[in-house]
Design a protein around this motif. Structure first.
Motif, PDB file in Angstrom:
ATOM      1  N   LEU A  88      30.285  45.365  13.486  1.00 20.43           N
ATOM      2  CA  LEU A  88      30.522  45.035  14.898  1.00 20.43           C
ATOM      3  C   LEU A  88      30.772  43.547  15.076  1.00 20.43           C
ATOM      4  CD1 LEU A  88      27.895  47.310  16.664  1.00 20.43           C
ATOM      5  CD2 LEU A  88      30.389  47.529  16.768  1.00 20.43           C
ATOM      6  N   ASP A  89      30.043  42.725  14.344  1.00 21.43           N
ATOM      7  CA  ASP A  89      30.268  41.273  14.408  1.00 21.43           C
ATOM      8  C   ASP A  89      31.681  40.921  13.947  1.00 21.43           C
ATOM      9  OD1 ASP A  89      27.710  40.840  15.378  1.00 21.43           O
ATOM     10  OD2 ASP A  89      26.877  40.279  13.429  1.00 21.43           O
ATOM     11  N   TYR A 145      20.593  44.991  15.414  1.00 24.49           N
ATOM     12  CA  TYR A 145      19.897  44.090  14.484  1.00 24.49           C
ATOM     13  C   TYR A 145      18.404  44.023  14.810  1.00 24.49           C
ATOM     14  CZ  TYR A 145      18.582  40.019  11.806  1.00 24.49           C
ATOM     15  OH  TYR A 145      17.947  39.176  10.937  1.00 24.49           O
ATOM     16  N   LYS A 204      29.074  42.608  21.213  1.00 25.08           N
ATOM     17  CA  LYS A 204      28.109  41.635  20.671  1.00 25.08           C
ATOM     18  C   LYS A 204      26.684  42.021  21.049  1.00 25.08           C
ATOM     19  CE  LYS A 204      31.172  37.618  20.710  1.00 25.08           C
ATOM     20  NZ  LYS A 204      31.451  36.317  21.316  1.00 25.08           N
ATOM     21  N   SER A 229      25.565  44.938  18.931  1.00 27.72           N
ATOM     22  CA  SER A 229      25.283  44.436  17.590  1.00 27.72           C
ATOM     23  C   SER A 229      23.923  43.769  17.530  1.00 27.72           C
ATOM     24  CB  SER A 229      26.383  43.455  17.169  1.00 27.72           C
ATOM     25  OG  SER A 229      26.070  42.857  15.942  1.00 27.72           O
ATOM     26  N   TYR A 246      26.159  48.258  10.113  1.00 29.50           N
ATOM     27  CA  TYR A 246      26.860  48.484  11.377  1.00 29.50           C
ATOM     28  C   TYR A 246      26.900  47.208  12.212  1.00 29.50           C
ATOM     29  CZ  TYR A 246      26.508  53.481  10.328  1.00 29.50           C
ATOM     30  OH  TYR A 246      26.599  54.712   9.747  1.00 29.50           O
ATOM     31  N   THR A 247      25.810  46.474  12.190  1.00 30.65           N
ATOM     32  CA  THR A 247      25.760  45.203  12.910  1.00 30.65           C
ATOM     33  C   THR A 247      26.821  44.250  12.376  1.00 30.65           C
ATOM     34  OG1 THR A 247      23.403  45.448  13.355  1.00 30.65           O
ATOM     35  CG2 THR A 247      24.279  43.218  13.437  1.00 30.65           C
TER      36      THR A 247
END
Length: 78
Positions: A26-27, A66, A59, A62, A22-23
């Motif tokens: 999103l990035d 993380y 951001k 995200s 998912y991170t």
């Protein structure tokens, strides 16, 4: 995080991997947004400010995901 400790290692690493995925997604979205915002043919205005704010917010989410994923793995190692 008692509930996490009760899970088996595969479940914990699966959750951490999903959060990492998912991170990354999103990035990728923020990169695409940044490119599109920079290519807009409009002058700086409230709408572009809102888009930049939204991009920065994504951001941050995200980054938080993380960190959470890393905490899960670190917590499991204890």
């Amino acid at each position: 995080m008692k509930g996490i400790r009760d899970m088996n290692k595969m479940d914990i690493y699966d959750i951490a991997d999903r959060l990492t995925n998912y991170t990354n997604q999103l990035d990728n979205i923020t990169e695409l947004l940044t490119t599109n915002i920079n290519n807009l043919n409009i002058t700086k205005c409230k709408e572009t400010d809102r888009l930049y704010f939204l991009n920065d917010y994504i951001k941050q989410i995200s980054n938080d995901l993380y960190k959470f994923s890393s905490e899960i793995i670190k917590d499991d190692a204890k």
